[in-house]
Write a protein that holds these residues in place. Structure first.
Motif, PDB file in Angstrom:
ATOM      1  N   LEU A   1       0.804  -1.089   0.217  1.00 21.69           N
ATOM      2  CA  LEU A   1      -0.385  -0.018   0.146  1.00 21.69           C
ATOM      3  C   LEU A   1       0.108   1.317   0.216  1.00 21.69           C
ATOM      4  O   LEU A   1       0.531   2.067   0.786  1.00 21.69           O
ATOM      5  N   GLY A   2       2.204   1.089  -0.466  1.00 20.75           N
ATOM      6  CA  GLY A   2       2.614   2.737  -0.581  1.00 20.75           C
ATOM      7  C   GLY A   2       3.032   2.987   0.426  1.00 20.75           C
ATOM      8  O   GLY A   2       3.610   2.652   1.370  1.00 20.75           O
ATOM      9  N   ALA A   3       3.098   4.409   0.363  1.00 25.09           N
ATOM     10  CA  ALA A   3       3.828   5.523   1.092  1.00 25.09           C
ATOM     11  C   ALA A   3       2.381   5.615   2.616  1.00 25.09           C
ATOM     12  O   ALA A   3       3.093   6.500   3.651  1.00 25.09           O
ATOM     13  N   ARG A   4       1.765   4.699   2.833  1.00 24.64           N
ATOM     14  CA  ARG A   4       0.139   5.131   3.548  1.00 24.64           C
ATOM     15  C   ARG A   4       1.262   4.422   4.897  1.00 24.64           C
ATOM     16  O   ARG A   4       1.815   3.548   5.144  1.00 24.64           O
ATOM     17  N   ARG A   5       0.785   5.325   6.119  1.00 23.16           N
ATOM     18  CA  ARG A   5       1.433   4.793   7.545  1.00 23.16           C
ATOM     19  C   ARG A   5      -0.153   5.304   8.519  1.00 23.16           C
ATOM     20  O   ARG A   5      -1.297   5.996   8.609  1.00 23.16           O
ATOM     21  N   TRP A   6       0.080   4.080   9.604  1.00 24.05           N
ATOM     22  CA  TRP A   6      -1.159   3.366  10.774  1.00 24.05           C
ATOM     23  C   TRP A   6      -0.291   3.925  11.724  1.00 24.05           C
ATOM     24  O   TRP A   6       0.761   3.394  11.840  1.00 24.05           O
ATOM     25  N   ALA A   7      -1.219   4.239  12.546  1.00 29.49           N
ATOM     26  CA  ALA A   7      -0.620   4.368  14.228  1.00 29.49           C
ATOM     27  C   ALA A   7      -0.601   2.635  14.224  1.00 29.49           C
ATOM     28  O   ALA A   7      -1.489   2.296  14.401  1.00 29.49           O
ATOM     29  N   GLY A   8       0.137   2.515  15.865  1.00 27.90           N
ATOM     30  CA  GLY A   8      -0.065   1.266  16.121  1.00 27.90           C
ATOM     31  C   GLY A   8      -0.288   1.598  17.515  1.00 27.90           C
ATOM     32  O   GLY A   8       0.726   2.275  18.334  1.00 27.90           O
ATOM     33  N   ARG A   9       0.048   0.314  18.409  1.00 26.97           N
ATOM     34  CA  ARG A   9       0.213   0.468  19.518  1.00 26.97           C
ATOM     35  C   ARG A   9      -0.197  -1.516  20.281  1.00 26.97           C
ATOM     36  O   ARG A   9      -0.035  -1.990  19.832  1.00 26.97           O
ATOM     37  N   LEU A  10       0.944  -1.563  20.864  1.00 24.28           N
ATOM     38  CA  LEU A  10       1.303  -2.900  21.586  1.00 24.28           C
ATOM     39  C   LEU A  10      -0.074  -3.105  21.609  1.00 24.28           C
ATOM     40  O   LEU A  10      -0.061  -2.919  23.656  1.00 24.28           O
ATOM     41  N   ARG A  11       0.055  -4.364  22.005  1.00 27.43           N
ATOM     42  CA  ARG A  11      -1.076  -5.312  22.385  1.00 27.43           C
ATOM     43  C   ARG A  11      -0.649  -6.296  23.067  1.00 27.43           C
ATOM     44  O   ARG A  11      -1.183  -6.598  24.364  1.00 27.43           O
ATOM     45  N   GLU A  12       0.189  -7.116  22.623  1.00 30.23           N
ATOM     46  CA  GLU A  12       0.675  -8.530  23.242  1.00 30.23           C
ATOM     47  C   GLU A  12       2.118  -8.138  23.526  1.00 30.23           C
ATOM     48  O   GLU A  12       3.535  -8.133  22.315  1.00 30.23           O
ATOM     49  N   LEU A  13       2.802  -8.581  24.359  1.00 26.32           N
ATOM     50  CA  LEU A  13       4.703  -8.901  23.864  1.00 26.32           C
ATOM     51  C   LEU A  13       4.999  -9.994  25.137  1.00 26.32           C
ATOM     52  O   LEU A  13       4.100 -10.046  26.493  1.00 26.32           O
ATOM     53  N   SER A  14       5.485 -11.267  24.257  1.00 26.23           N
ATOM     54  CA  SER A  14       5.244 -12.991  24.854  1.00 26.23           C
ATOM     55  C   SER A  14       6.473 -12.599  26.063  1.00 26.23           C
ATOM     56  O   SER A  14       7.396 -11.922  26.157  1.00 26.23           O
ATOM     57  N   PRO A  15       6.222 -12.732  27.231  1.00 27.58           N
ATOM     58  CA  PRO A  15       6.761 -13.235  28.077  1.00 27.58           C
ATOM     59  C   PRO A  15       8.269 -14.141  28.185  1.00 27.58           C
ATOM     60  O   PRO A  15       9.087 -13.753  28.732  1.00 27.58           O
ATOM     61  N   ALA A  16       8.473 -15.415  27.444  1.00 29.36           N
ATOM     62  CA  ALA A  16       9.203 -16.035  27.492  1.00 29.36           C
ATOM     63  C   ALA A  16       9.477 -16.602  25.968  1.00 29.36           C
ATOM     64  O   ALA A  16       8.623 -16.037  24.852  1.00 29.36           O
ATOM     65  N   ALA A  17      11.042 -16.663  25.399  1.00 34.33           N
ATOM     66  CA  ALA A  17      11.326 -16.480  23.912  1.00 34.33           C
ATOM     67  C   ALA A  17      10.581 -17.794  23.059  1.00 34.33           C
ATOM     68  O   ALA A  17      10.639 -19.363  23.958  1.00 34.33           O
ATOM     69  N   ASP A  18      10.803 -17.994  22.243  1.00 32.91           N
ATOM     70  CA  ASP A  18      10.307 -19.113  21.632  1.00 32.91           C
ATOM     71  C   ASP A  18      11.982 -20.138  21.545  1.00 32.91           C
ATOM     72  O   ASP A  18      12.941 -19.468  21.341  1.00 32.91           O
ATOM     73  N   PRO A  19      11.908 -21.618  22.028  1.00 25.33           N
ATOM     74  CA  PRO A  19      12.752 -21.821  21.602  1.00 25.33           C
ATOM     75  C   PRO A  19      13.879 -22.069  20.194  1.00 25.33           C
ATOM     76  O   PRO A  19      14.452 -22.160  20.961  1.00 25.33           O
ATOM     77  N   ALA A  20      13.140 -21.621  20.178  1.00 25.96           N
ATOM     78  CA  ALA A  20      14.248 -21.942  18.224  1.00 25.96           C
ATOM     79  C   ALA A  20      14.680 -20.978  17.908  1.00 25.96           C
ATOM     80  O   ALA A  20      15.448 -20.990  17.687  1.00 25.96           O
ATOM     81  N   THR A  21      13.670 -19.785  18.035  1.00 32.94           N
ATOM     82  CA  THR A  21      14.876 -18.660  16.989  1.00 32.94           C
ATOM     83  C   THR A  21      15.052 -17.958  17.993  1.00 32.94           C
ATOM     84  O   THR A  21      15.718 -16.963  17.943  1.00 32.94           O
ATOM     85  N   ARG A  22      14.959 -18.355  19.271  1.00 31.51           N
ATOM     86  CA  ARG A  22      15.176 -16.996  21.126  1.00 31.51           C
ATOM     87  C   ARG A  22      14.524 -15.563  20.543  1.00 31.51           C
ATOM     88  O   ARG A  22      15.494 -14.818  20.724  1.00 31.51           O
ATOM     89  N   THR A  23      13.312 -15.072  19.539  1.00 32.81           N
ATOM     90  CA  THR A  23      13.030 -14.236  19.900  1.00 32.81           C
ATOM     91  C   THR A  23      11.433 -14.251  20.817  1.00 32.81           C
ATOM     92  O   THR A  23      10.696 -15.315  21.309  1.00 32.81           O
ATOM     93  N   TYR A  24      11.245 -12.976  20.565  1.00 31.62           N
ATOM     94  CA  TYR A  24       9.584 -13.322  21.503  1.00 31.62           C
ATOM     95  C   TYR A  24       8.635 -12.080  20.471  1.00 31.62           C
ATOM     96  O   TYR A  24       8.862 -11.193  19.302  1.00 31.62           O
ATOM     97  N   ALA A  25       8.330 -13.662  20.113  1.00 31.93           N
ATOM     98  CA  ALA A  25       6.652 -11.985  19.588  1.00 31.93           C
ATOM     99  C   ALA A  25       5.908 -11.980  20.386  1.00 31.93           C
ATOM    100  O   ALA A  25       5.208 -11.107  21.607  1.00 31.93           O
ATOM    101  N   ALA A  26       5.526 -10.724  18.897  1.00 34.86           N
ATOM    102  CA  ALA A  26       4.038  -9.549  19.457  1.00 34.86           C
ATOM    103  C   ALA A  26       3.624  -9.285  18.610  1.00 34.86           C
ATOM    104  O   ALA A  26       3.655  -9.874  17.286  1.00 34.86           O
TER     105      ALA A  26
END
Length: 357
Positions: free
Chosen positions: A230-255
């Protein structure tokens, strides 16, 4: 005396007088340097995360009983209504079990009828005192046992009938099929995901956050969402969820980042980018690289005191932040540091200052 001789003698006298008296030294001019009054800085960090558009509510559909899939009735992207079939298991074993349970119910009903007839007959005999109370109670017990057995097999028959119904997987709500995770011919266990159903409604961006960026995301004050399609259009966002535990395979946190005021043009599966901005007050002091005066292996800076003289101050550096050096120790907020001309100074020298940034 000749006139020329007199002139020569006068010049000689003047020279002799001049050699005997040295000229007064000129006062040394204070060197002009640029200085900076140091202190903690507030800086904005911006990090961009790749992501994908997902539904706010996404259901993993699976059979409630194990079995072999004989038919898949939807494709990825199919729009389904509540109750619409998704897939079907081979139900022959469930049908045989249901037939067996039905036969057991019929047998138990017959046993209960016979036990009820015996109990009625023995009740009459007991009323005439032809049999003992113990014998009557034994017949009563046989009837109660037959009734309880009938209740049990009827419940079992209903359970088997339900399992036969579970051989057909149907959508709980209306939505869009976003993934198929099992195919016809595959044997699945109870609860194993067969398809994923995205419910209509809110849209979100699913991102994976490295451990080093987790605090930045949690403390961010601004989220900007852009979509590649959708090109250069921008939308404001809000953090709804941040996992307290890392993924055992990727070692990243899902958000999950909710898209505020998302329109119908935002479709599931679109590639997205989330720019996260956070302002933090850093307790460490930053200086331009030119302010560092190395003496041996020790980094130093020139401090200017209230009287305008400079002195050398050892510092401990903590790496670079762009074109500036982070100072971990050796300086206090409010110190005045020379940031230009440091290589030309000597301890105790008086300087003139101009502010630098």
């Amino acid at each position: 005396m000749k006139p020329m001789h007199a002139v020569a003698l006068a010049l000689a006298a003047l020279l002799a007088a001049g050699c005997g008296k040295e000229p007064a030294p000129k006062p040394e001019e204070a060197r002009l340097v640029r200085v900076l009054k140091v202190g903690p800085v507030e800086r904005t960090r911006t990090v961009e995360f790749p992501g994908e558009v997902r539904a706010r509510y996404e259901t993993r559909l699976g059979f409630r009983v194990p079995g072999k899939i004989v038919e898949r009735l939807v494709e990825v992207g199919s729009r389904v209504r509540a109750g619409q079939p998704i897939a079907r298991l081979d139900a022959r074993d469930f049908e045989l079990a249901a037939a067996s349970a039905k036969a057991q119910v019929a047998q138990s009903e017959t046993d209960k009828v016979l036990a009820a007839a015996d109990l009625a007959r023995y009740r009459e005999l007991r009323a005439k005192n032809f049999i003992s109370q113990a014998e009557f109670e034994r017949r009563q017990s046989l009837f109660d046992t037959a009734a309880a057995r009938l209740d049990a097999v009827q419940a079992q028959s209903r359970q088997v009938a339900n399992q036969a119904g579970y051989a057909l997987l149907a959508a709980d709500t209306a939505g869009v099929i976003t993934a198929i995770e099992a195919e016809a011919g595959q044997v699945v266990s109870a609860g194993q995901t067969v398809a994923r159903l995205a419910r209509p409604g809110d849209r979100e961006i699913a991102i994976a956050v490295p451990e080093s960026q987790r605090e930045l995301l949690a403390g961010a004050r601004e989220f900007a969402v852009t979509l590649n399609a959708l090109g250069a259009r921008r939308w404001a966002g809000r953090l709804r969820e941040l996992s307290p535990a890392a993924d055992p395979a990727t070692r990243t946190y899902a958000a999950r980042i909710s898209i505020l005021q998302a329109g119908e043009d935002i479709e599931l599966g679109m590639s997205a980018r989330v720019a996260v901005s956070s302002a933090a007050r850093d307790s460490r002091i930053e200086l331009p690289v030119a302010a560092i005066y190395s003496k041996g292996d020790t980094p130093n800076v020139w401090l200017v005191d209230a009287g305008g003289t400079v002195r050398l101050q050892p510092v401990k550096t903590g790496g670079l932040a762009g074109e500036r050096v982070l100072i971990d120790a050796g300086l206090n907020p409010g110190d005045t540091v020379v940031i230009a001309g440091a290589q030309l100074l000597r301890a105790g020298e008086r300087v003139r200052t101009s502010d630098g940034k």
